[in-house]
Design a protein around this motif. Structure first.
Motif, PDB file in Angstrom:
ATOM      1  N   LYS A  75     -12.595  14.779 -10.270  1.00  0.00           N
ATOM      2  CA  LYS A  75     -11.306  15.426 -10.045  1.00  0.00           C
ATOM      3  C   LYS A  75     -10.562  14.758  -8.892  1.00  0.00           C
ATOM      4  N   GLY A  76     -11.264  14.475  -7.795  1.00  0.00           N
ATOM      5  CA  GLY A  76     -10.633  13.809  -6.665  1.00  0.00           C
ATOM      6  C   GLY A  76     -10.144  12.415  -7.014  1.00  0.00           C
ATOM      7  N   ALA A  77     -10.914  11.700  -7.853  1.00  0.00           N
ATOM      8  CA  ALA A  77     -10.501  10.354  -8.266  1.00  0.00           C
ATOM      9  C   ALA A  77      -9.229  10.405  -9.104  1.00  0.00           C
ATOM     10  N   VAL A  78      -9.131  11.383  -9.999  1.00  0.00           N
ATOM     11  CA  VAL A  78      -7.929  11.519 -10.840  1.00  0.00           C
ATOM     12  C   VAL A  78      -6.710  11.828  -9.979  1.00  0.00           C
ATOM     13  N   ILE A  79      -6.868  12.735  -9.010  1.00  0.00           N
ATOM     14  CA  ILE A  79      -5.749  13.079  -8.127  1.00  0.00           C
ATOM     15  C   ILE A  79      -5.352  11.873  -7.274  1.00  0.00           C
ATOM     16  N   SER A  80      -6.331  11.100  -6.809  1.00  0.00           N
ATOM     17  CA  SER A  80      -6.024   9.910  -6.006  1.00  0.00           C
ATOM     18  C   SER A  80      -5.257   8.879  -6.822  1.00  0.00           C
ATOM     19  N   ILE A  81      -5.691   8.647  -8.054  1.00  0.00           N
ATOM     20  CA  ILE A  81      -4.994   7.684  -8.915  1.00  0.00           C
ATOM     21  C   ILE A  81      -3.582   8.165  -9.219  1.00  0.00           C
ATOM     22  N   PHE A  82      -3.450   9.458  -9.505  1.00  0.00           N
ATOM     23  CA  PHE A  82      -2.131  10.016  -9.788  1.00  0.00           C
ATOM     24  C   PHE A  82      -1.230   9.905  -8.561  1.00  0.00           C
ATOM     25  N   ARG A  83      -1.803  10.113  -7.377  1.00  0.00           N
ATOM     26  CA  ARG A  83      -1.020   9.971  -6.153  1.00  0.00           C
ATOM     27  C   ARG A  83      -0.560   8.531  -5.954  1.00  0.00           C
ATOM     28  N   VAL A  84      -1.431   7.581  -6.218  1.00  0.00           N
ATOM     29  CA  VAL A  84      -1.066   6.169  -6.068  1.00  0.00           C
ATOM     30  C   VAL A  84       0.083   5.817  -7.011  1.00  0.00           C
ATOM     31  N   LEU A  85      -0.012   6.251  -8.265  1.00  0.00           N
ATOM     32  CA  LEU A  85       1.023   5.916  -9.242  1.00  0.00           C
ATOM     33  C   LEU A  85       2.360   6.561  -8.889  1.00  0.00           C
ATOM     34  N   VAL A 197       8.986  -9.368  -4.550  1.00  0.00           N
ATOM     35  CA  VAL A 197       8.923  -8.562  -3.333  1.00  0.00           C
ATOM     36  C   VAL A 197       8.545  -7.122  -3.654  1.00  0.00           C
ATOM     37  N   PHE A 198       8.961  -6.614  -4.801  1.00  0.00           N
ATOM     38  CA  PHE A 198       8.563  -5.260  -5.189  1.00  0.00           C
ATOM     39  C   PHE A 198       7.065  -5.193  -5.455  1.00  0.00           C
ATOM     40  N   ALA A 199       6.519  -6.235  -6.061  1.00  0.00           N
ATOM     41  CA  ALA A 199       5.074  -6.263  -6.304  1.00  0.00           C
ATOM     42  C   ALA A 199       4.299  -6.347  -4.993  1.00  0.00           C
ATOM     43  N   ALA A 200       4.825  -7.112  -4.034  1.00  0.00           N
ATOM     44  CA  ALA A 200       4.164  -7.215  -2.724  1.00  0.00           C
ATOM     45  C   ALA A 200       4.159  -5.876  -2.010  1.00  0.00           C
ATOM     46  N   VAL A 201       5.290  -5.192  -2.024  1.00  0.00           N
ATOM     47  CA  VAL A 201       5.375  -3.870  -1.394  1.00  0.00           C
ATOM     48  C   VAL A 201       4.503  -2.869  -2.140  1.00  0.00           C
ATOM     49  N   ALA A 202       4.405  -3.013  -3.466  1.00  0.00           N
ATOM     50  CA  ALA A 202       3.574  -2.103  -4.258  1.00  0.00           C
ATOM     51  C   ALA A 202       2.111  -2.175  -3.835  1.00  0.00           C
ATOM     52  N   VAL A 203       1.639  -3.372  -3.477  1.00  0.00           N
ATOM     53  CA  VAL A 203       0.254  -3.513  -3.010  1.00  0.00           C
ATOM     54  C   VAL A 203       0.058  -2.734  -1.714  1.00  0.00           C
ATOM     55  N   TYR A 204       0.998  -2.882  -0.776  1.00  0.00           N
ATOM     56  CA  TYR A 204       0.910  -2.144   0.489  1.00  0.00           C
ATOM     57  C   TYR A 204       0.894  -0.636   0.247  1.00  0.00           C
ATOM     58  N   LEU A 205       1.816  -0.167  -0.589  1.00  0.00           N
ATOM     59  CA  LEU A 205       1.922   1.268  -0.827  1.00  0.00           C
ATOM     60  C   LEU A 205       0.693   1.811  -1.546  1.00  0.00           C
ATOM     61  N   ALA A 206       0.182   1.060  -2.515  1.00  0.00           N
ATOM     62  CA  ALA A 206      -0.991   1.519  -3.266  1.00  0.00           C
ATOM     63  C   ALA A 206      -2.201   1.670  -2.343  1.00  0.00           C
ATOM     64  N   VAL A 207      -2.423   0.692  -1.471  1.00  0.00           N
ATOM     65  CA  VAL A 207      -3.537   0.776  -0.520  1.00  0.00           C
ATOM     66  C   VAL A 207      -3.334   1.949   0.438  1.00  0.00           C
ATOM     67  N   GLN A 208      -2.098   2.139   0.880  1.00  0.00           N
ATOM     68  CA  GLN A 208      -1.797   3.231   1.808  1.00  0.00           C
ATOM     69  C   GLN A 208      -2.080   4.593   1.175  1.00  0.00           C
ATOM     70  N   HIS A 209      -1.635   4.802  -0.051  1.00  0.00           N
ATOM     71  CA  HIS A 209      -1.870   6.084  -0.721  1.00  0.00           C
ATOM     72  C   HIS A 209      -3.347   6.251  -1.103  1.00  0.00           C
ATOM     73  N   TRP A 210      -3.999   5.183  -1.484  1.00  0.00           N
ATOM     74  CA  TRP A 210      -5.401   5.278  -1.898  1.00  0.00           C
ATOM     75  C   TRP A 210      -6.307   5.648  -0.729  1.00  0.00           C
ATOM     76  N   ASN A 211      -6.025   5.118   0.459  1.00  0.00           N
ATOM     77  CA  ASN A 211      -6.887   5.369   1.617  1.00  0.00           C
ATOM     78  C   ASN A 211      -6.487   6.604   2.416  1.00  0.00           C
ATOM     79  N   ALA A 212      -5.364   7.228   2.084  1.00  0.00           N
ATOM     80  CA  ALA A 212      -4.881   8.362   2.868  1.00  0.00           C
ATOM     81  C   ALA A 212      -5.823   9.555   2.745  1.00  0.00           C
ATOM     82  N   TRP A 213      -6.087  10.190   3.872  1.00  0.00           N
ATOM     83  CA  TRP A 213      -6.914  11.396   3.885  1.00  0.00           C
ATOM     84  C   TRP A 213      -6.466  12.410   4.943  1.00  0.00           C
ATOM     85  N   PHE A 214      -5.822  11.914   6.007  1.00  0.00           N
ATOM     86  CA  PHE A 214      -5.453  12.812   7.095  1.00  0.00           C
ATOM     87  C   PHE A 214      -4.393  13.818   6.654  1.00  0.00           C
TER      88      PHE A 214
END
Length: 297
Positions: A75-85, A197-214
């Motif tokens: 369940k947490g993995a699905v929510i994390s993937i959905f958050r990244v997208l 440039v959108f793809a480059a920013v997408a990598v940054y954002l995806a990592v940021q959302h995937w690792n977020a926990w606070f």
């Protein structure tokens, strides 16, 4: 075949030095992750002795077994993937649209908007005012708290705007003369041309959302929208508590070969692998977007 450089002893030495340097550099980059993988595959009690460098002494999958047997992990993995997208897609569209607006030469307020958003990069209201604002907006205990507060990113706006400014002005003047709206110009012309440039920013954002926990821990006290990182954090805390148990018989029976060291390594592998799988597909856009977007035409 024509050679464009002199094949001298000096050039050969230089080539050898480059190859050796890159091999050593790649080793130091890859080895820490590989070492965590080796530790995660080793028996916990044996791993506490140390000395694990290139291969496990006693292979054990107990860390991964205890990790994946958690019923809430999927369940947490699905929510994390959905958050990244959702978080990555909405932030890219909104931030890119703002970047396009501040590059319009006919827009008189573009400089003021740039300065206004740059100020937010250095000054913020703080944690408590931000929490009170999000709470008053009714975003707590909802999925919307993961993407609405980060809809606009000032740094990525400047990065995308620097790329859009390098595009020929005639590419947007012609459709504008034909009566095309600014939103349509952005969606059908600016977005396809600014894909690197959108793809480059997408990598940054995806990592940021995937690792977020606070933010999950603060704004989701009910636990309804817990992400994968929160569940893994709780498991790590539980493993640390195991070391403090007073009942030695319980430790010997249930957690005989499971230690926080190996479990922490297994958690690191699980969290890192998805990003490593996605990154190669965006690597060429990532490199092109950063280098071209940083050069003024």
């Amino acid at each position: 075949m024509k050679k464009y450089y002199k094949d001298t002893i000096g050039s050969r030495i230089f080539d050898i030095f480059n190859v050796v340097f890159m091999i050593v550099f790649c080793f130091f980059v890859i080895y820490p992750f590989y070492n965590q993988f080796v530790i995660s595959l080793n028996e916990g009690t044996d791993a506490m002795r140390g000395g694990l460098y290139f291969y496990p002494r006693k292979i054990s999958f107990e860390g991964y077994h205890w990790l994946f047997q958690n019923p809430h992990l999927l369940k947490g993995a699905v929510i994390s993937i959905f958050r990244v997208l959702v978080g990555t897609g909405t932030c890219l569209f909104a931030t890119g649209l703002l970047a396009y607006i501040v590059t319009l030469r006919d827009f008189s307020g573009r400089r003021f908007m740039r300065v206004l958003f740059v100020v937010t990069m250095y000054f913020s209201g703080g944690l408590i005012p931000t929490y009170l604002l999000i709470s008053s907006l009714g975003l707590t205990n909802s999925f919307n708290v993961y993407w609405i507060p980060g809809l606009i990113n000032a740094y990525y706006m400047l990065l995308i705007a620097s790329y859009i400014q390098n595009l020929p002005e005639s590419m947007v003047e012609a459709p504008r003369i034909d009566g095309c709206s600014e939103l349509r110009i952005y969606c059908q012309i600016i977005l396809p041309l600014s894909l690197p440039v959108f793809a480059a920013v997408a990598v940054y954002l995806a990592v940021q959302h995937w690792n977020a926990w606070f933010d999950v821990m603060i704004y989701n006290p009910s636990g309804r929208w817990d992400t994968l990182q929160i569940y893994l954090r709780r498991l790590l805390l539980e493993m640390d508590m195991v070391q403090n148990l007073q009942n030695e018989m319980l430790i010997q029976s249930k957690f005989k070969n499971l230690k926080p060291l190996t479990f922490r390594a297994a958690t690191t592998i699980v969290v890192t692998v998805p990003i490593l799988v996605v990154y190669p597909f965006l690597q060429k856009y990532f490199i092109g977007g950063i280098t071209i977007g940083a050069v003024k035409g």
